[in-house]
Motif scaffolding. Structure first.
Motif, PDB file in Angstrom:
ATOM      1  N   ARG A 157       0.853  -1.196   0.000  1.00  0.00           N
ATOM      2  CA  ARG A 157       0.000   0.000   0.000  1.00  0.00           C
ATOM      3  C   ARG A 157       0.886   1.242   0.000  1.00  0.00           C
ATOM      4  O   ARG A 157       0.876   2.035   0.945  1.00  0.00           O
ATOM      5  CB  ARG A 157      -0.977  -0.004   1.177  1.00  0.00           C
ATOM      6  CG  ARG A 157      -0.380  -0.596   2.456  1.00  0.00           C
ATOM      7  CD  ARG A 157      -1.307  -0.483   3.589  1.00  0.00           C
ATOM      8  NE  ARG A 157      -0.668   0.215   4.688  1.00  0.00           N
ATOM      9  CZ  ARG A 157      -1.281   0.587   5.781  1.00  0.00           C
ATOM     10  NH1 ARG A 157      -2.543   0.344   5.952  1.00  0.00           N
ATOM     11  NH2 ARG A 157      -0.638   1.216   6.743  1.00  0.00           N
TER      12      ARG A 157
ATOM     13  N   GLY B 253      -0.444   4.616   0.680  1.00  0.00           N
ATOM     14  CA  GLY B 253      -1.223   4.736   1.916  1.00  0.00           C
ATOM     15  C   GLY B 253      -2.608   4.159   1.670  1.00  0.00           C
ATOM     16  O   GLY B 253      -2.853   3.540   0.634  1.00  0.00           O
ATOM     17  N   MET B 254      -3.516   4.357   2.603  1.00  0.00           N
ATOM     18  CA  MET B 254      -4.880   3.858   2.408  1.00  0.00           C
ATOM     19  C   MET B 254      -5.865   5.016   2.411  1.00  0.00           C
ATOM     20  O   MET B 254      -6.090   5.670   3.412  1.00  0.00           O
ATOM     21  CB  MET B 254      -5.249   2.882   3.529  1.00  0.00           C
ATOM     22  CG  MET B 254      -4.761   1.487   3.306  1.00  0.00           C
ATOM     23  SD  MET B 254      -5.157   0.803   1.698  1.00  0.00           S
ATOM     24  CE  MET B 254      -6.670  -0.057   2.027  1.00  0.00           C
TER      25      MET B 254
ATOM     26  N   PRO C 120     -12.034  -7.565  -9.342  1.00  0.00           N
ATOM     27  CA  PRO C 120     -11.226  -7.306 -10.528  1.00  0.00           C
ATOM     28  C   PRO C 120      -9.792  -6.925 -10.182  1.00  0.00           C
ATOM     29  O   PRO C 120      -9.532  -6.430  -9.074  1.00  0.00           O
ATOM     30  CB  PRO C 120     -11.932  -6.119 -11.188  1.00  0.00           C
ATOM     31  CG  PRO C 120     -13.162  -5.880 -10.426  1.00  0.00           C
ATOM     32  CD  PRO C 120     -13.133  -6.651  -9.163  1.00  0.00           C
TER      33      PRO C 120
ATOM     34  N   SER D 158      -8.309  -3.773  -7.894  1.00  0.00           N
ATOM     35  CA  SER D 158      -9.379  -3.152  -7.108  1.00  0.00           C
ATOM     36  C   SER D 158      -8.972  -2.898  -5.653  1.00  0.00           C
ATOM     37  O   SER D 158      -9.761  -2.341  -4.877  1.00  0.00           O
ATOM     38  CB  SER D 158     -10.652  -4.002  -7.167  1.00  0.00           C
ATOM     39  OG  SER D 158     -10.370  -5.309  -6.745  1.00  0.00           O
TER      40      SER D 158
ATOM     41  N   ALA E 113      -3.987  -4.572  -0.952  1.00  0.00           N
ATOM     42  CA  ALA E 113      -3.796  -3.435  -0.037  1.00  0.00           C
ATOM     43  C   ALA E 113      -4.726  -3.581   1.168  1.00  0.00           C
ATOM     44  O   ALA E 113      -4.324  -3.317   2.310  1.00  0.00           O
ATOM     45  CB  ALA E 113      -4.068  -2.129  -0.773  1.00  0.00           C
TER      46      ALA E 113
HETATM   47  N1  LIG Z   1      -7.531   2.368  -0.333  1.00  0.00           N
HETATM   48  C1  LIG Z   1      -6.472   2.633  -1.082  1.00  0.00           C
HETATM   49  N2  LIG Z   1      -5.889   3.854  -1.022  1.00  0.00           N
HETATM   50  C2  LIG Z   1      -4.831   4.147  -1.776  1.00  0.00           C
HETATM   51  N3  LIG Z   1      -4.266   3.303  -2.644  1.00  0.00           N
HETATM   52  C3  LIG Z   1      -4.794   2.079  -2.764  1.00  0.00           C
HETATM   53  C4  LIG Z   1      -5.925   1.679  -1.990  1.00  0.00           C
HETATM   54  N4  LIG Z   1      -6.243   0.411  -2.325  1.00  0.00           N
HETATM   55  C5  LIG Z   1      -5.339   0.044  -3.259  1.00  0.00           C
HETATM   56  N5  LIG Z   1      -4.474   1.036  -3.519  1.00  0.00           N
HETATM   57  C6  LIG Z   1      -3.378   1.000  -4.498  1.00  0.00           C
HETATM   58  O1  LIG Z   1      -3.883   0.461  -5.705  1.00  0.00           O
HETATM   59  C7  LIG Z   1      -2.938  -0.408  -6.313  1.00  0.00           C
HETATM   60  C8  LIG Z   1      -3.573  -1.757  -6.563  1.00  0.00           C
HETATM   61  O2  LIG Z   1      -3.957  -2.334  -5.345  1.00  0.00           O
HETATM   62  P1  LIG Z   1      -3.816  -3.904  -5.063  1.00  0.00           P
HETATM   63  O3  LIG Z   1      -2.504  -4.448  -5.526  1.00  0.00           O
HETATM   64  O4  LIG Z   1      -4.175  -4.092  -3.639  1.00  0.00           O
HETATM   65  O5  LIG Z   1      -4.954  -4.477  -6.000  1.00  0.00           O
HETATM   66  P2  LIG Z   1      -5.329  -5.976  -6.244  1.00  0.00           P
HETATM   67  O6  LIG Z   1      -6.801  -6.018  -6.315  1.00  0.00           O
HETATM   68  O7  LIG Z   1      -4.668  -6.863  -5.252  1.00  0.00           O
HETATM   69  O8  LIG Z   1      -4.709  -6.205  -7.676  1.00  0.00           O
HETATM   70  P3  LIG Z   1      -4.255  -7.588  -8.361  1.00  0.00           P
HETATM   71  O9  LIG Z   1      -5.468  -8.437  -8.442  1.00  0.00           O
HETATM   72  O10 LIG Z   1      -3.760  -7.142  -9.702  1.00  0.00           O
HETATM   73  O11 LIG Z   1      -3.180  -8.143  -7.471  1.00  0.00           O
HETATM   74  C9  LIG Z   1      -1.741  -0.468  -5.370  1.00  0.00           C
HETATM   75  O12 LIG Z   1      -0.746   0.387  -5.873  1.00  0.00           O
HETATM   76  C10 LIG Z   1      -2.272   0.060  -4.051  1.00  0.00           C
HETATM   77  O13 LIG Z   1      -1.268   0.754  -3.342  1.00  0.00           O
END
Ligand SMILES: Nc1ncnc2c1ncn2[C@@H]1O[C@H](COP(=O)(O)OP(=O)(O)OP(=O)(O)O)[C@@H](O)[C@H]1O
Length: 345
Positions: free
Chosen positions: A87, A90-91, A128, A131, A135
Motif C-alpha cells: 500500500r 497509503g490507504m 477485478p 481493485s 492493499a
Molecule cells: N484504499 C487505497 N488507497 C490508496 N491506494 C490504494 C488503496 N487500495 C489500493 N491502492 C493502491 O492500488 C494499487 C492496486 O492495489 P492492489 O494491488 O491491492 O490491487 P489488487 O486487487 O490486489 O490487484 P491484483 O489483483 O492485480 O493483485 C496499489 O498500488 C495500491 O497501493
C-alpha cells in the motif's frame, strides 16, 4: 555502549525497543553488530584503506540502527515492510463498500482473537485486478497487531520449482502454528497456483497443498486467520479452493461517488473539475485511478508533479481527458490477432 560513550546522543532507546518487537536475542545481537559496522564504515577512507581508524571518535547513531533494522529482520512477527509495500500510496477512503469489507475483516480478526471455537478462520477477497484486494488484506494484517503476519505472494517465489514453492508455503503455515495469533495472506492465489487461462493449466501439487492447509486446524491454543485474494474466482471455484474459504467478500471497482472521495483527498483537481473527473473515472479499479492521476499530474510538458502534489497547481481537466483517452483507447483496442491460413500455403 552508552557507558563507554559509543552511542551518539540522538540514539533513542525507547524508539528502538518499540521497533524491535518480535526480535529474538540473537537477532538483536545481529542488529547491534550491523549498526556498529555501519558506524565503522563511516570512519573508513575509501581513498586510503590503510589509514588508521580513530576508534575514540566512532559513534553509533540512530541512523545506523535504523539501517541495521532494514538489514536484520525478525524471522517471526509481522513482516511490516512487505505489508507496507502493498500500500505504497497509503490507504485512502474509497467509499462505503471498501470500508464495509475492511470492518468485516477486522471483525474476523476479533473473532480469531477472542473466540475459543474458531481457531482457524479463512476469508477470500475477490474482485477485478487492481481493485485494492492486496492493499486491503495488508491493512487488516497491519491493523490486527497480531504477532505473526506473513504475506505469501508469487513474486517472492519467482523462478522456483513447484515442490520448492510448496515447501515454502508449508513453512509459513508451520511458523504460524508456533505463534498464538497469526495472519497469513495468500496473495493472488491463481498466480501461486501458476494458473494459465490457455489450456487451462495450473499446479496440482500447490493446489492440493493449499487445500490441506486451508482446512488443517492449528495446534491447541494457537489461532490463525487466512486472508486470500484472487481475481479469478471461477477458476478457484473449479479447483475447489473457493469452498475451502469460509467467508468471501467482493472488492469492487470504484463508482463515481467513491472516486470523488479519493479525488477530494488527493486534492489535485480544482474544486469545479472534481465532479467531471470523478464521472469520467466511474467504474475503474483504484489502481487505474491512481495511474491516471499520476499521468495527468506530470502535466503536458512534464515536470509539473511536484507543484501539483504540493497544492500549488491543479491538474488541467483537458490534459486529464487526453490521458484518459490514451488509457481507454489502449484497453479498447486489443492487440490484433494475425490469422495464418496454413491450408492456402
Ligand atoms: N484504499 C487505497 N488507497 C490508496 N491506494 C490504494 C488503496 N487500495 C489500493 N491502492 C493502491 O492500488 C494499487 C492496486 O492495489 P492492489 O494491488 O491491492 O490491487 P489488487 O486487487 O490486489 O490487484 P491484483 O489483483 O492485480 O493483485 C496499489 O498500488 C495500491 O497501493
Amino acid at each position: 555502549m552508552k557507558e563507554n560513550s559509543f552511542l551518539a546522543p540522538d540514539v533513542n532507546l525507547q524508539e528502538l525497543a518499540a521497533r524491535t518487537k518480535n526480535y529474538s536475542g540473537a537477532e538483536l545481537e545481529g542488529v547491534v553488530k550491523s549498526a556498529v559496522s555501519f558506524a565503522l564504515n563511516r570512519q573508513l577512507s575509501m581513498d586510503d584503506l590503510t589509514k588508521p581508524v580513530d576508534e575514540e571518535s566512532i559513534k553509533v547513531t540512530m541512523d545506523d540502527f535504523l539501517n541495521a533494522l532494514h538489514e536484520v529482520t525478525p524471522a517471526f512477527g509481522a513482516s511490516t515492510d512487505d505489508l507496507e509495500r502493498c500500500r505504497l500510496n497509503g490507504m485512502m477512503d474509497c467509499g462505503n463498500r471498501h470500508k464495509h469489507i475492511y470492518q468485516r475483516a477486522m471483525l474476523l480478526v476479533e473473532q480469531v482473537k477472542v473466540s475459543e471455537g474458531s481457531p482457524l478462520v479463512t476469508c477470500l477477497l475477490e474482485g477485478p485486478s487492481g481493485s485494492g484486494k492486496t492493499a486491503l488484506a495488508a491493512t487488516v494484517g497491519i491493523d490486527s497487531d497480531f504477532p505473526y503476519v506473513k504475506i505469501v505472494s508469487a513474486e517472492s517465489m519467482i523462478g522456483l520449482h513447484e515442490s520448492t514453492k510448496c515447501a515454502q508455503i508449508i513453512k509459513v503455515f508451520e511458523d504460524a502454528y508456533k505463534s498464538p495469533l497469526s495472519i497469513i495472506i495468500l496473495d493472488d492465489i491463481e498466480r501461486l497456483l501458476e494458473y494459465v487461462a490457455i489450456g487451462p493449466r495450473f499446479s496440482n501439487i500447490i493446489s492440493q497443498t493449499l487445500l490441506v492447509l486451508l482446512k488443517r486446524l492449528p495446534p491447541k491454543g494457537k489461532k490463525l486467520l487466512v486472508l486470500g485474494t484472487t481475481s479469478e474466482m471461477s477458476f478457484l471455484e473449479s479447483v475447489g479452493i473457493c469452498d475451502a474459504f469460509s467467508v468471501p467478500y467482493q472488492v469492487p471497482k470504484l463508482k463515481t461517488d467513491d472516486v470523488k472521495k479519493v479525488l477530494e483527498q488527493l486534492n489535485v483537481f480544482a474544486g469545479e473539475d472534481i465532479d467531471a473527473a470523478a464521472e469520467a473515472l466511474n467504474d475503474m479499479p483504484i489502481k487505474k485511478v491512481y495511474m491516471l492521476i499520476e499521468m495527468a499530474a506530470q502535466g503536458e510538458q512534464g515536470g509539473a508533479a511536484e507543484a501539483i502534489y504540493s497544492g500549488k497547481e491543479k491538474i488541467k481537466i483537458a490534459h486529464f481527458y487526453d490521458c484518459l483517452q490514451d488509457v481507454v483507447n489502449t484497453i479498447e483496442c486489443p492487440i490484433p490477432i494475425i490469422r495464418v491460413d496454413f491450408e492456402k500455403e
